[in-house]
Write an enzyme that holds these catalytic residues in place. Structure first.
Site, PDB file in Angstrom:
ATOM      1  N   ASP A 193       2.044  11.003   8.217  1.00 46.64           N
ATOM      2  CA  ASP A 193       1.579   9.764   8.618  1.00 46.64           C
ATOM      3  C   ASP A 193      -0.162   9.798   8.110  1.00 46.64           C
ATOM      4  O   ASP A 193      -0.982  10.650   8.113  1.00 46.64           O
ATOM      5  CB  ASP A 193       1.198  10.067  10.424  1.00 46.64           C
ATOM      6  CG  ASP A 193       0.931   8.935  11.010  1.00 46.64           C
ATOM      7  OD1 ASP A 193      -0.006   8.093  10.550  1.00 46.64           O
ATOM      8  OD2 ASP A 193       0.987   8.901  12.276  1.00 46.64           O
ATOM      9  N   GLY A 194      -0.174   8.725   7.618  1.00 49.39           N
ATOM     10  CA  GLY A 194      -1.634   8.343   7.002  1.00 49.39           C
ATOM     11  C   GLY A 194      -2.805   8.478   7.864  1.00 49.39           C
ATOM     12  O   GLY A 194      -3.643   8.711   7.555  1.00 49.39           O
ATOM     13  N   ASP A 197      -2.673   0.311   2.864  1.00 46.87           N
ATOM     14  CA  ASP A 197      -1.535  -0.558   2.658  1.00 46.87           C
ATOM     15  C   ASP A 197      -0.384  -0.107   3.386  1.00 46.87           C
ATOM     16  O   ASP A 197       0.840  -0.040   2.652  1.00 46.87           O
ATOM     17  CB  ASP A 197      -1.339  -0.893   1.026  1.00 46.87           C
ATOM     18  CG  ASP A 197      -0.226  -2.052   0.914  1.00 46.87           C
ATOM     19  OD1 ASP A 197      -0.199  -3.017   1.577  1.00 46.87           O
ATOM     20  OD2 ASP A 197       0.165  -2.277  -0.385  1.00 46.87           O
TER      21      ASP A 197
END
Length: 219
Positions: free
Chosen positions: A84-85, A102
């Site tokens: 998970d960014g 993005d």
């Protein structure tokens, strides 16, 4: 993606996002949230050799397609992480020179990537003078809310349309680089254009126009 030139940027918004070079021309650490077809990380790896590139992608099915899209294998300066960014950014601190966001799913922009806490974490993860670039979809009903939140986290924010008008790209900085004089940015543009054929001149003019409008409204 052009199969004969997989490192080339052909989608307009990705070219606009490379406008971060105007504010941070020689980053040492680039982090990207959202792999997709890997256009931006492939370009950065190939054309900014002094930078390390880390990509976070939450969907393992997307990571599994990396070979299909000619995403290079991991090595000492390129890495794709299946995580998970938002969590990655939360745990990073003062160490990222450029953060590219993005991250989209089937419903549009991922919910965890447009909260106030996330944008606050983006600010904290940047090194002094670092830049975050956030891709936003024009048709997103929560677009303006996201922009308001970005402005709460960052003092200096510029939001421009992509070349084809289908996306809006937010540039925000930690420090004073977003307020560099136009003449300084033009001089930097001259140094960059020979190495980066990604429409930086057009991006600079759109940034300049938005800065002018912002100044006119506040003055």
């Amino acid at each position: 993606m052009r199969c004969d030139a997989p490192d080339e940027l052909v989608v307009p918004y990705t070219r606009t996002m490379m406008g971060f070079l105007l504010f941070k021309p020689a980053p040492e650490k680039i982090v990207m949230i959202g792999l997709g077809g890997g256009s931006l990380p492939k370009y950065c790896r190939a054309n900014i050799p002094e930078a390390s590139v880390v990509v976070t992608e939450i969907n393992p099915d997307v990571v599994a397609l990396r070979d299909l899209f000619c995403v290079p294998p991991d090595d000492e300066r390129f890495q794709v992480l299946c995580e998970d960014g938002a969590c990655f950014v939360r745990n990073a601190c003062n160490c990222v020179d450029v953060l590219l966001v993005d991250g989209f799913d089937l419903n549009g922009q991922s919910a965890q990537l447009c909260t106030q806490h996330f944008y606050d974490d983006c600010y904290r993860c940047l090194s002094p003078g670092g830049v975050v670039v956030i891709n936003l979809a024009v048709e997103d009903p929560h677009l303006e809310r996201s922009i308001v939140r970005i402005r709460r986290s960052f003092e200096n924010v510029v939001v421009v349309e992509s070349e084809d008008g289908t996306n809006r790209v937010a540039f925000a900085g930690k420090g004073t680089q977003m307020g560099l004089p136009f003449e300084r940015l033009c001089a930097r543009l001259g140094e960059l254009e020979g190495h980066h054929a990604v429409g930086l001149r057009d991006t600079l003019h759109r940034i300049r126009y938005e800065q002018y409008l912002s100044h006119a409204v506040t003055s």
